[in-house]
Design a protein around this motif. Sequence first.
Motif, PDB file in Angstrom:
ATOM      1  N   ALA A  82       0.866  -1.152   0.237  1.00 18.83           N
ATOM      2  CA  ALA A  82       0.040  -0.018   0.043  1.00 18.83           C
ATOM      3  C   ALA A  82       0.917   1.353   0.003  1.00 18.83           C
ATOM      4  CB  ALA A  82      -0.980   0.033   1.125  1.00 18.83           C
ATOM      5  N   ASP A  83       2.005   1.164   0.581  1.00 19.68           N
ATOM      6  CA  ASP A  83       2.979   2.389   0.574  1.00 19.68           C
ATOM      7  C   ASP A  83       3.460   2.606  -0.820  1.00 19.68           C
ATOM      8  OD1 ASP A  83       3.036   2.566   3.312  1.00 19.68           O
ATOM      9  OD2 ASP A  83       5.048   1.528   3.529  1.00 19.68           O
ATOM     10  N   ALA A 105      10.694  -7.435  -4.555  1.00 22.76           N
ATOM     11  CA  ALA A 105       9.576  -7.891  -5.659  1.00 22.76           C
ATOM     12  C   ALA A 105       8.316  -8.389  -5.141  1.00 22.76           C
ATOM     13  CB  ALA A 105      10.595  -9.151  -6.327  1.00 22.76           C
ATOM     14  N   ARG A 106       8.327  -9.000  -4.015  1.00 20.86           N
ATOM     15  CA  ARG A 106       7.060  -9.542  -3.330  1.00 20.86           C
ATOM     16  C   ARG A 106       6.061  -8.220  -3.128  1.00 20.86           C
ATOM     17  NH1 ARG A 106       6.503 -14.314  -0.460  1.00 20.86           N
ATOM     18  NH2 ARG A 106       5.883 -12.747   1.468  1.00 20.86           N
ATOM     19  N   ALA A 111       1.482  -5.006  -4.829  1.00 19.14           N
ATOM     20  CA  ALA A 111       1.032  -3.481  -5.246  1.00 19.14           C
ATOM     21  C   ALA A 111       0.255  -3.709  -6.300  1.00 19.14           C
ATOM     22  CB  ALA A 111       2.146  -2.580  -5.149  1.00 19.14           C
ATOM     23  N   ALA A 112       0.912  -4.560  -7.410  1.00 17.78           N
ATOM     24  CA  ALA A 112       0.390  -4.553  -8.947  1.00 17.78           C
ATOM     25  C   ALA A 112      -1.097  -4.917  -8.755  1.00 17.78           C
ATOM     26  CB  ALA A 112       1.267  -5.242  -9.622  1.00 17.78           C
ATOM     27  N   PHE A 119       0.381   0.764 -12.258  1.00 15.70           N
ATOM     28  CA  PHE A 119       1.544   0.278 -12.820  1.00 15.70           C
ATOM     29  C   PHE A 119       1.737  -0.413 -14.422  1.00 15.70           C
ATOM     30  CE2 PHE A 119       1.114  -0.053  -8.139  1.00 15.70           C
ATOM     31  CZ  PHE A 119       1.900   0.998  -7.590  1.00 15.70           C
ATOM     32  N   SER A 120       2.836  -0.089 -14.848  1.00 13.52           N
ATOM     33  CA  SER A 120       3.009  -0.559 -16.323  1.00 13.52           C
ATOM     34  C   SER A 120       3.393  -1.740 -16.642  1.00 13.52           C
ATOM     35  CB  SER A 120       3.684   0.461 -17.206  1.00 13.52           C
ATOM     36  OG  SER A 120       4.770   0.644 -16.814  1.00 13.52           O
TER      37      SER A 120
END
Length: 266
Positions: A82-83, A105-106, A111-112, A119-120
């Motif tokens: 969430a950050d 990476a986790r 987040a994605a 995020f792309s």
Amino acid sequence: MSGGALYGANVFANGIRQHYLRYGGFGSAVILIPGITSPAITWGFVAERLAERYDVYVLDVRGRGLSSTGPDLDYGLNAMAADVVGFATSLELPAPALLGHSMGARIAIRAAVAAPDAFSRLALIDPPVSGPGRRVYPSKLPWYVDSIRLALKGIDAEGMRAFCPTWTDEQLKLRAEWLHTCYEPAIVTAFEDFHKDDIFPDLPKLKQPAMLMVAGRGGVIETVDEDEARSLYPALEITRVPNAGHMIPWDDFDGFFAALGDFLSR
């Protein structure tokens, strides 16, 4: 602050102060999320190379570096994810790519999944794939805790060499200088979450292009893990750096960038 950074700054996002270093300032945006005991400044040598092509923001994850810390914060994976969402939103970054190493990476995966349109693409660098009923993470908690406690008292680069024997003097000096900022309870929670919070169920939920970079000598990701990850997310690109341990760019800097290729801007 690393000499190659444009500046360091703080933003209030997701209810905490988040410190970051910015490199480059042109090209598409990339948020770099370091691992469990790596403050942002320790990734400066990687960010400087990335900054030749991208607008790079390197985060101090909560409980590390100059970001918010202390006993009142949640150090679980969901809070850290969430950050990142809050950080990108606060700076109004237009669909940045996420590059996360290990714990980072986790965080990027979670987040994605939480904000699929924010995020792309995701570059996932040797993430821990432990979890309930899975193979344990190869590193041991005392390796982190013992070095942090020594850093809190004061340790030099030579003392840090016992923990990171293959690192350069410059890398050891940075770790000795900054490791004391890693809040032990935050580290313990993240390490325990490697075994409590299974990241594999997140993979089918990903909507973005994703790359998994595997350290050939890291012992973190094995062939069976690669196969499972690809079965859950068939579009996953998998690259390997054969001569690197878990800290891939520390072990094989050129190999790291060769494996990354043009993925972040493709």
